[in-house]
Motif scaffolding. Structure first.
Motif, PDB file in Angstrom:
ATOM      1  N   MET A   1       0.827  -1.215   0.000  1.00 52.54           N
ATOM      2  CA  MET A   1       0.000   0.000   0.000  1.00 52.54           C
ATOM      3  C   MET A   1       0.860   1.263   0.000  1.00 52.54           C
ATOM      4  N   CYS A   2       2.039   1.167   0.610  1.00 56.86           N
ATOM      5  CA  CYS A   2       2.941   2.317   0.702  1.00 56.86           C
ATOM      6  C   CYS A   2       3.901   2.388  -0.489  1.00 56.86           C
ATOM      7  N   GLY A   3       3.622   1.626  -1.541  1.00 51.97           N
ATOM      8  CA  GLY A   3       4.456   1.661  -2.736  1.00 51.97           C
ATOM      9  C   GLY A   3       5.870   1.162  -2.482  1.00 51.97           C
ATOM     10  N   HIS A   4       6.014   0.162  -1.612  1.00 55.47           N
ATOM     11  CA  HIS A   4       7.308  -0.438  -1.267  1.00 55.47           C
ATOM     12  C   HIS A   4       8.266   0.580  -0.646  1.00 55.47           C
ATOM     13  N   ASN A   5       7.725   1.559   0.061  1.00 55.98           N
ATOM     14  CA  ASN A   5       8.506   2.559   0.767  1.00 55.98           C
ATOM     15  C   ASN A   5       8.676   2.082   2.208  1.00 55.98           C
ATOM     16  N   VAL A   6       9.903   1.684   2.561  1.00 54.21           N
ATOM     17  CA  VAL A   6      10.175   1.102   3.879  1.00 54.21           C
ATOM     18  C   VAL A   6       9.909   2.109   4.995  1.00 54.21           C
ATOM     19  N   SER A   7      10.351   3.344   4.815  1.00 59.23           N
ATOM     20  CA  SER A   7      10.180   4.351   5.875  1.00 59.23           C
ATOM     21  C   SER A   7       8.704   4.626   6.155  1.00 59.23           C
ATOM     22  N   GLU A   8       7.902   4.785   5.101  1.00 57.99           N
ATOM     23  CA  GLU A   8       6.467   5.047   5.268  1.00 57.99           C
ATOM     24  C   GLU A   8       5.769   3.836   5.890  1.00 57.99           C
ATOM     25  N   THR A   9       6.142   2.635   5.455  1.00 57.18           N
ATOM     26  CA  THR A   9       5.555   1.415   6.015  1.00 57.18           C
ATOM     27  C   THR A   9       5.873   1.311   7.503  1.00 57.18           C
ATOM     28  N   ALA A  10       7.128   1.564   7.866  1.00 57.42           N
ATOM     29  CA  ALA A  10       7.534   1.506   9.273  1.00 57.42           C
ATOM     30  C   ALA A  10       6.752   2.520  10.103  1.00 57.42           C
ATOM     31  N   ARG A  11       6.549   3.714   9.556  1.00 56.34           N
ATOM     32  CA  ARG A  11       5.786   4.739  10.272  1.00 56.34           C
ATOM     33  C   ARG A  11       4.353   4.280  10.499  1.00 56.34           C
ATOM     34  N   ARG A  12       3.720   3.744   9.450  1.00 57.22           N
ATOM     35  CA  ARG A  12       2.319   3.300   9.585  1.00 57.22           C
ATOM     36  C   ARG A  12       2.165   2.120  10.532  1.00 57.22           C
ATOM     37  N   LEU A  13       3.173   1.252  10.561  1.00 59.89           N
ATOM     38  CA  LEU A  13       3.113   0.082  11.439  1.00 59.89           C
ATOM     39  C   LEU A  13       3.642   0.388  12.839  1.00 59.89           C
ATOM     40  N   ASN A  14       4.124   1.620  13.029  1.00 59.79           N
ATOM     41  CA  ASN A  14       4.663   2.039  14.313  1.00 59.79           C
ATOM     42  C   ASN A  14       5.801   1.119  14.755  1.00 59.79           C
ATOM     43  N   MET A  15       6.744   0.887  13.832  1.00 56.66           N
ATOM     44  CA  MET A  15       7.904   0.064  14.166  1.00 56.66           C
ATOM     45  C   MET A  15       9.161   0.734  13.615  1.00 56.66           C
ATOM     46  N   HIS A  16      10.286   0.344  14.138  1.00 47.11           N
ATOM     47  CA  HIS A  16      11.552   0.916  13.684  1.00 47.11           C
ATOM     48  C   HIS A  16      11.842   0.450  12.261  1.00 47.11           C
ATOM     49  N   ARG A  17      12.413   1.355  11.471  1.00 48.01           N
ATOM     50  CA  ARG A  17      12.689   1.062  10.062  1.00 48.01           C
ATOM     51  C   ARG A  17      13.613  -0.147   9.910  1.00 48.01           C
ATOM     52  N   ARG A  18      14.651  -0.236  10.733  1.00 51.71           N
ATOM     53  CA  ARG A  18      15.594  -1.359  10.615  1.00 51.71           C
ATOM     54  C   ARG A  18      14.935  -2.692  10.966  1.00 51.71           C
ATOM     55  N   THR A  19      14.047  -2.663  11.948  1.00 53.60           N
ATOM     56  CA  THR A  19      13.314  -3.880  12.306  1.00 53.60           C
ATOM     57  C   THR A  19      12.475  -4.341  11.127  1.00 53.60           C
ATOM     58  N   LEU A  20      11.798  -3.395  10.485  1.00 55.74           N
ATOM     59  CA  LEU A  20      10.989  -3.725   9.310  1.00 55.74           C
ATOM     60  C   LEU A  20      11.868  -4.282   8.190  1.00 55.74           C
ATOM     61  N   GLN A  21      13.020  -3.686   7.963  1.00 58.78           N
ATOM     62  CA  GLN A  21      13.922  -4.179   6.917  1.00 58.78           C
ATOM     63  C   GLN A  21      14.348  -5.621   7.186  1.00 58.78           C
ATOM     64  N   ARG A  22      14.616  -5.954   8.450  1.00 58.48           N
ATOM     65  CA  ARG A  22      14.986  -7.335   8.791  1.00 58.48           C
ATOM     66  C   ARG A  22      13.830  -8.294   8.520  1.00 58.48           C
ATOM     67  N   ILE A  23      12.609  -7.871   8.866  1.00 59.26           N
ATOM     68  CA  ILE A  23      11.433  -8.717   8.630  1.00 59.26           C
ATOM     69  C   ILE A  23      11.224  -8.933   7.133  1.00 59.26           C
ATOM     70  N   LEU A  24      11.363  -7.867   6.349  1.00 62.01           N
ATOM     71  CA  LEU A  24      11.159  -7.967   4.897  1.00 62.01           C
ATOM     72  C   LEU A  24      12.230  -8.813   4.218  1.00 62.01           C
ATOM     73  N   ALA A  25      13.419  -8.877   4.806  1.00 57.26           N
ATOM     74  CA  ALA A  25      14.512  -9.646   4.205  1.00 57.26           C
ATOM     75  C   ALA A  25      14.341 -11.153   4.431  1.00 57.26           C
ATOM     76  N   LYS A  26      13.535 -11.538   5.430  1.00 57.97           N
ATOM     77  CA  LYS A  26      13.334 -12.953   5.734  1.00 57.97           C
ATOM     78  C   LYS A  26      12.251 -13.558   4.850  1.00 57.97           C
ATOM     79  N   ARG A  27      12.264 -14.865   4.794  1.00 60.39           N
ATOM     80  CA  ARG A  27      11.209 -15.588   4.075  1.00 60.39           C
ATOM     81  C   ARG A  27       9.925 -15.573   4.884  1.00 60.39           C
ATOM     82  N   ALA A  28       8.831 -15.815   4.174  1.00 62.27           N
ATOM     83  CA  ALA A  28       7.522 -15.859   4.842  1.00 62.27           C
ATOM     84  C   ALA A  28       7.455 -17.054   5.788  1.00 62.27           C
ATOM     85  N   PRO A  29       6.944 -16.833   6.996  1.00 61.93           N
ATOM     86  CA  PRO A  29       6.767 -17.967   7.923  1.00 61.93           C
ATOM     87  C   PRO A  29       5.649 -18.875   7.441  1.00 61.93           C
TER      88      PRO A  29
END
Length: 185
Positions: free
Chosen positions: A156-184
């Motif tokens: 929804m955020c057009g693959h913008n990590v910073s905007e996604t992190a803001r909307r999810l109320n999480m740290h940008r680096r944490t989000l980047q680590r989650i996105l780098a992993k495979r789906a559970p």
């Protein structure tokens, strides 16, 4: 219980409209429903579905709730106008109580969360009118549900990590680590 393919084969009208703006999901689910015996018409937008409904009123419809050009609820009303006895299933990745209630009031017989399994969709379409739906045989894990939600917000955020992190109320680096992993699973 009889095989899904046998139940579909016994239907007098196997026509099905599948509306989803997610091309891979639409293609995969459409193919799976065809393999189970439905005669599937694929649509990618509300406008395309409305055009299709003018020439062909299907006996079944599987509709996405949120589309780029509008709401699937608009298509539910058009399906009901074209064919009052049609069974309509609503798929959504953004499930909440308000939209579920609105969908049921519009005439939807079941409301499934994405990604929906083709067998679950077929069972919902084939269920008796007053039958309570059976719980899913293998529901998604909590980790998978969380991952799916993050992926939806990320898209929804057009693959913008910073905007996604803001909307999810999480740290940008944490989000980047989650996105780098495979789906559970």
């Amino acid at each position: 219980m009889a095989d899904i393919g046998e139940l579909v084969a016994a239907l007098p009208d196997k026509s099905l409209l599948l509306l989803d703006d997610d091309a891979p999901l639409r293609t995969r689910l459409g193919r799976a429903l065809e393999q189970r015996g439905f005669e599937v018409t694929l649509c990618a937008s509300v406008a395309e579905a409305m055009t299709t409904l003018k020439s062909n009123a299907p006996a079944h419809a599987v509709l996405d709730m949120r589309l780029e050009d509008g709401s699937g609820l608009k298509v539910v009303e058009a399906v009901r106008d074209a064919r009052a006895d049609a069974k309509v299933i609503m798929l959504t990745g953004y499930g909440n109580i308000a939209t579920a209630v609105a969908a049921v009031k519009a005439g939807v017989v079941d409301y499934l969360s994405k990604p929906a399994d083709a067998d679950d969709v077929a069972r919902a379409l084939l269920a008796a009118k007053d039958a309570a739906p059976a719980p899913p045989e293998n529901p998604m894990s909590a980790d998978r549900v969380r991952w799916e939600h993050i992926q939806r917000v990320y898209e929804m955020c057009g693959h913008n990590v910073s905007e996604t992190a803001r909307r999810l109320n999480m740290h940008r680096r944490t989000l980047q680590r989650i996105l780098a992993k495979r789906a559970p699973r």
